[in-house]
Enzyme design. Structure first.
Site, mmCIF file in Angstrom:
data_model
loop_
_atom_site.group_PDB
_atom_site.id
_atom_site.type_symbol
_atom_site.label_atom_id
_atom_site.label_comp_id
_atom_site.label_asym_id
_atom_site.label_seq_id
_atom_site.Cartn_x
_atom_site.Cartn_y
_atom_site.Cartn_z
ATOM 1 N N GLU A 1 6.600 10.354 -2.221
ATOM 2 C CA GLU A 1 7.693 9.523 -2.721
ATOM 3 C C GLU A 1 7.587 9.530 -4.238
ATOM 4 O OE1 GLU A 1 9.434 4.962 -2.890
ATOM 5 O OE2 GLU A 1 7.302 5.356 -2.676
ATOM 6 N N ASP B 1 2.867 7.170 -0.989
ATOM 7 C CA ASP B 1 3.716 6.165 -1.622
ATOM 8 C C ASP B 1 3.693 6.287 -3.140
ATOM 9 O OD1 ASP B 1 5.266 3.580 -1.434
ATOM 10 O OD2 ASP B 1 3.556 2.886 -2.608
#
Length: 580
Positions: free
Chosen positions: A281, A244
């Site tokens: 990401e 993330d």
């Protein structure tokens, strides 16, 4: 059983295990570490007390039966009897499916989700990408406010249920990817700062002090994160990790944490003989993330490509607010640029950011499968005020166009759960904070964020209201009804084509040729012998493909083959895939 904990600032550490307290001794070989032995078995409850303080959960806890604030529990990973023989499934050629355990079914558990995995095997996806499953306060939430980075959220079913889910997925030929959050921990239940310098004020992030990757004590923090990642891949037989918001990992060291993590994962892959991978990401559009380490990059295996999403969304919906402004000026040109070049912002000026953004991607060195392409994700739906999906914004025909572009592009395609049948349920932001003050702060912050952008306060769902989560659960009766059944059949056909036609998973970005008409709203591209065309306009389009008599492989609406003049007549809001 041997217990150990890193607590470099403590003068005294005691272990409480199954109600018995005993002191730990300093480890003479590892500075800051404490260790000792105690009788324990699978399920034994334990914790550590520092300098006479309260008993705290283990930073490396494998299980939190009573939630983030309770005692830890011993987990014997060798106790689980794996059934599926599994050699792994690599990322090249994959089709990913993002899934949130808490809303994939009404029950919101691993076991309930596992019962629906045959649907995904029939759809033809290759990997299930689970949103974060680490413990967080309450029962329901997105998972990005998790703590205890080695443990599994108990309301989902805990460690054993996750293993059952993975085992079932593998038995159906599905790989499993897990979303992990290294850039911050949740605001409630995070006891790491009590044990050591896991965070630093040297850098700041949107969530406060940054995870300590480069200040004093960062060697142990980096090891903590790397070993946590390896534990998911090893102990739970996970096939890959989604990292993330790696752009929020503040790290000034010469040997970047991401490179260190990628090297460790590659080493584990070599040891186990299974393909393992990392997907980042990132909003930086920096190809160095996925450039091999031998060529000076971090060596991650893939990264999300929001540029493709933003361009496609702007083309489909006409929305131009926020970051869509950069793509809305000429959305089909933006789609075309991403299809052939990967990034839209590759050093170009971004009006949203007020500066140049991104870096060019070398198409001769970076394969297209290292970029993930998608028309919907949890972020792009859930971070809208009402959590409205693309199906609530455009017609089924335009949904078919979005699916066609996503599943025939040179990227690794990813779907968001329910997208494949044009789910009518929204996917909204929801929380279940047990701290009343934190709950009110989240509720108020969400309301203020969207009212500042013109939304009425009453139109913003209350994230703490259980009904917000309930509205976000998939309705599994929908795929049996129209128009959902037709959309699902189209997705199945496109996924099957991607597996059957070698030109579609071919990751050569440089071999993608795109033509489009911005005013007439059509776009076509060629990948080897496969030709793809979409018409986003309401009126039929005449598209000069220059290829006569191509065979139709799939068409949303009935369409004839191109005539001798090579012109394709494509109905409005429709898509077609052809083979030369």
């Amino acid at each position: 059983m041997q217990f150990e904990v890193w607590a470099p600032q403590a003068d005294d550490v005691t272990l409480q295990c199954d109600g018995v307290t005993r002191p730990l001794a300093r480890d003479p070989e590892r500075e800051g570490w404490w260790r000792g032995e105690a009788a324990a078995r699978d399920g034994s409850r334990y914790g550590f007390a520092l300098d006479g303080g309260p008993v705290l959960p283990d930073p490396r806890s494998r299980r939190q039966p009573d939630g983030p604030d309770g005692l830890s529990a011993v987990v014997d990973h060798d106790k689980f009897a794996w059934r599926a023989a599994w050699d792994g499934r690599p990322l090249p050629g994959a089709v990913l499916y993002e899934l949130h355990v808490g809303t994939y079914t009404r029950e919101g558990t691993f076991d309930a989700a596992a019962e629906r995995l045959e649907h995904l095997a029939g759809l033809g996806v290759t990997h299930v990408e689970l949103m974060p499953v680490c413990p967080f306060p309450g029962r329901h939430g997105w998972g990005y406010e998790g703590v205890s980075l080695w443990a599994v959220h108990e309301p989902y079913g805990g460690p054993e249920a996750l293993k059952r889910f993975v085992d079932r997925a593998h038995s159906l030929g599905l790989g499993v990817v897990l979303d992990v959050v290294h850039n911050h921990l949740g605001p409630s239940g995070n006891y790491l700062p009590r044990f050591g310098p896991y965070f630093t004020d040297t850098h700041h992030t949107p969530w406060g002090a940054a995870v300590n990757l480069d200040a004093p004590g960062s060697d142990e923090v980096r090891t903590y994160l790397v070993e946590s990642a390896l534990a998911w891949l090893r102990d739970y037989r996970i096939d890959g990790l989604r990292l993330d918001a790696v752009h929020a990992l503040a790290d000034t060291r010469a040997y970047p944490f991401l490179e260190e993590l990628a090297a460790a994962v590659d080493a584990l892959s070599a040891d186990t003989g299974r393909p393992l991978f990392l997907i980042a990401e990132s909003d930086r559009n920096d190809p160095r993330y996925v450039t091999p380490r031998a060529d000076g990059g971090h060596g991650l295996h893939a990264q999300w490509n929001d540029d493709f999403h933003h361009a496609l969304h702007a083309a489909l919906t006409g929305e131009s607010q926020g970051y869509y402004a950069d793509f809305a000026r000429a959305p089909l040109a933006a789609v075309a640029k991403t299809l052939s070049g990967g990034f839209f912002h590759d050093g170009t000026y971004s009006s949203f950011r007020g500066r140049r953004h991104g870096r060019p991607l070398d198409r001769t060195r970076i394969a297209g499968h290292r970029l993930l392409g998608y028309s919907q994700t949890h972020d792009q739906i859930g971070n809208r005020a009402r959590g409205d999906r693309l199906a609530a914004l455009v017609s089924p025909g335009l949904l078919a166009c979005a699916a066609t572009l996503t599943l025939t592009a040179p990227f690794t395609p990813m779907l968001f759960m329910g997208e494949e049948w044009a789910a009518g349920t929204p996917w909204q932001f929801f929380t279940d904070h047990t701290d009343p003050e934190l709950a009110e702060a989240v509720r108020d912050g969400r309301r203020r964020e969207f009212t500042a952008h013109g939304w009425a306060a009453g139109d913003v769902p209350d994230p703490q209201d259980p009904a917000t989560r309930d509205r976000s659960c998939l309705d599994w009766s929908e795929p049996e009804r129209e128009p959902h059944a037709r959309v699902l059949a189209w997705y199945r056909q496109l996924v099957a084509l991607r597996h059957a036609q070698p030109d579609l998973p071919d990751p050569d970005l440089a071999d993608t040729r795109v033509v489009f008409d911005e005013d007439r709203r059509w776009l076509a591209f060629r990948r080897g012998d496969v030709l793809v065309a979409v018409n986003l306009a309401g009126e039929p389009a005449a598209i000069a493909l220059g290829v006569p008599h191509a065979r139709v492989l799939a068409a949303w609406e009935p369409v004839g083959t191109p005539g001798p003049d090579g012109v394709l007549h494509l109905p409005g809001e429709s898509a077609v895939v052809l083979l030369q």
